[in-house]
Design a protein around this motif. Sequence first.
Motif, PDB file in Angstrom:
ATOM      1  N   UNK A 129       0.818  -1.210   0.000  1.00  0.00           N
ATOM      2  CA  UNK A 129       0.000   0.000   0.000  1.00  0.00           C
ATOM      3  C   UNK A 129       0.853   1.262   0.000  1.00  0.00           C
ATOM      4  N   UNK A 130       1.857   1.307   0.849  1.00  0.00           N
ATOM      5  CA  UNK A 130       2.632   2.547   0.957  1.00  0.00           C
ATOM      6  C   UNK A 130       3.594   2.748  -0.208  1.00  0.00           C
ATOM      7  N   UNK A 131       3.969   1.695  -0.885  1.00  0.00           N
ATOM      8  CA  UNK A 131       4.813   1.856  -2.073  1.00  0.00           C
ATOM      9  C   UNK A 131       3.975   2.275  -3.270  1.00  0.00           C
ATOM     10  N   UNK A 132       2.828   1.633  -3.446  1.00  0.00           N
ATOM     11  CA  UNK A 132       2.000   1.851  -4.637  1.00  0.00           C
ATOM     12  C   UNK A 132       0.710   2.589  -4.306  1.00  0.00           C
ATOM     13  N   UNK A 133       0.773   3.532  -3.407  1.00  0.00           N
ATOM     14  CA  UNK A 133      -0.427   4.224  -2.944  1.00  0.00           C
ATOM     15  C   UNK A 133      -1.302   4.712  -4.096  1.00  0.00           C
ATOM     16  N   UNK A 134      -2.552   4.205  -4.126  1.00  0.00           N
ATOM     17  CA  UNK A 134      -3.579   4.638  -5.076  1.00  0.00           C
ATOM     18  C   UNK A 134      -3.197   4.428  -6.545  1.00  0.00           C
ATOM     19  N   UNK A 135      -2.260   3.515  -6.802  1.00  0.00           N
ATOM     20  CA  UNK A 135      -1.967   3.134  -8.185  1.00  0.00           C
ATOM     21  C   UNK A 135      -2.945   2.018  -8.557  1.00  0.00           C
ATOM     22  N   UNK A 254     -10.300   7.939   0.838  1.00  0.00           N
ATOM     23  CA  UNK A 254     -11.335   7.914  -0.192  1.00  0.00           C
ATOM     24  C   UNK A 254     -12.237   9.139  -0.307  1.00  0.00           C
ATOM     25  N   UNK A 255     -12.001  10.235   0.414  1.00  0.00           N
ATOM     26  CA  UNK A 255     -12.848  11.409   0.157  1.00  0.00           C
ATOM     27  C   UNK A 255     -12.456  12.092  -1.142  1.00  0.00           C
ATOM     28  N   UNK A 256     -13.264  13.035  -1.581  1.00  0.00           N
ATOM     29  CA  UNK A 256     -12.926  13.809  -2.777  1.00  0.00           C
ATOM     30  C   UNK A 256     -11.554  14.463  -2.590  1.00  0.00           C
ATOM     31  N   UNK A 257     -10.759  14.439  -3.640  1.00  0.00           N
ATOM     32  CA  UNK A 257      -9.437  15.046  -3.578  1.00  0.00           C
ATOM     33  C   UNK A 257      -8.319  14.057  -3.359  1.00  0.00           C
ATOM     34  N   UNK A 258      -8.638  12.824  -2.954  1.00  0.00           N
ATOM     35  CA  UNK A 258      -7.617  11.780  -2.835  1.00  0.00           C
ATOM     36  C   UNK A 258      -7.507  11.105  -4.201  1.00  0.00           C
ATOM     37  N   UNK A 259      -6.499  11.486  -4.970  1.00  0.00           N
ATOM     38  CA  UNK A 259      -6.419  11.112  -6.377  1.00  0.00           C
ATOM     39  C   UNK A 259      -5.939   9.676  -6.584  1.00  0.00           C
TER      40      UNK A 259
END
Length: 411
Positions: A129-135, A254-259
């Motif tokens: 998770x911390x390496x590939x955050x939101x990929x 996961x709120x708006x703005x977390x890309x």
Amino acid sequence: MAITDITEFAHLTDSDIDELGRELDRIRRDVEESRGQSDARYIHNVIRLQRALEIGGRALLFGSRYRPAWLAGTGMLAVAKIVENMELGHNIVHGQWDWMNDPEIHSTTWEWDQTGPSSQWKRAHNYSHHTYTNVVGMDEDVQFGIIRITRDIPWRPINLAQPFANILLATTFEWGIALHDWKVTQKAERARGATDIDYLRREFVRKATRQVVKDFVLFPALTGPAWRSTLTANVAANVIRNVWAHAVIFCGHFPDGAEKFTVEEHESETKAQWYLRQMLGSANISGGRVMDFMSGNLSYQIEHHLFPDLPSNRLREVSLRVRALCDKYDLPYTTGPLSRQYLLSMRTVMKLSLPDRFLKATSDDAPETSSERKFRVLSRIGQGVAAAGTADSVSGGRVGLRSALRSLRNR
């Protein structure tokens, strides 16, 4: 789709991002060099507080057949479990206190009060998770089971159930995390060529069995005639802890703005761009020192993602410097009260349970997912912001993503 070019999306130049990376490196060095006795005293005090709360709560539950004792005991036990999970377990297993060389408070020895083994959580969370955050396609947390939180993931009929699945996940969050981490760890072991991974199942079963026996058999039995009311108290304390942890985690991710980001963007990123991805892919919770403590300082999720192994009690001061950098580089600093961040997250969960044909926005310009493409419409109609790296005519500061988002809203 998600962000494919973080430099274009951020409206910064390569040199801007490199300079940002150097300034963030400087923050890390300053904190590492100033760690000392006051930090050690903090974590020891938290451990003493947590243990006092748990012992006091379990002692009160010997009288749990009486409603005041049940309420007080359940409340103290729930707070003890929250503190153990959020401020102790999560942060110690991240290695935030390894610099003390204390064998009791070390990422290799701490086993937290939760169903899943900390070793499996470290592999799934600390690394993946911390390496590939939101990929999208690499960070397994972007699609937690059947919970779809970005339009970059194709809709499936089972997603219709995610509003109800999310309620179940919240109440049983420790089990959801444990099963998720077990799955991710098995996948990682197979990817590196391991053939015998049955030890992961045995490790999981041992830990889960120990937790179930401790909370739902041993401690209720110790209270003798009050075992039934003690059992309900333990169930309630676990559910309270689970719902709270679920809320904090969702508000930070996961709120708006977390890309969200594409694999292609990640494959070519520099360390400075990695920093930038953490800043744009996370969100904070405002609320003061009580919120900070009860969330394990994950109210500073942006700072935690930038520096996951720095002591949690230092993130408040780090946040002041990170926010100043956001002002300097004209970047958004996504934060808001718990109620707002949680409602935005739940709106996404509800909304994305539906097929895309029922949704207005696209994955390029949705509140929860966007990409650099959404700004190109401004250029086509002659309303684009100033070129990256230029200075604002009034403030003299850089023109970056925050100004671009403002222009888009104004249009």
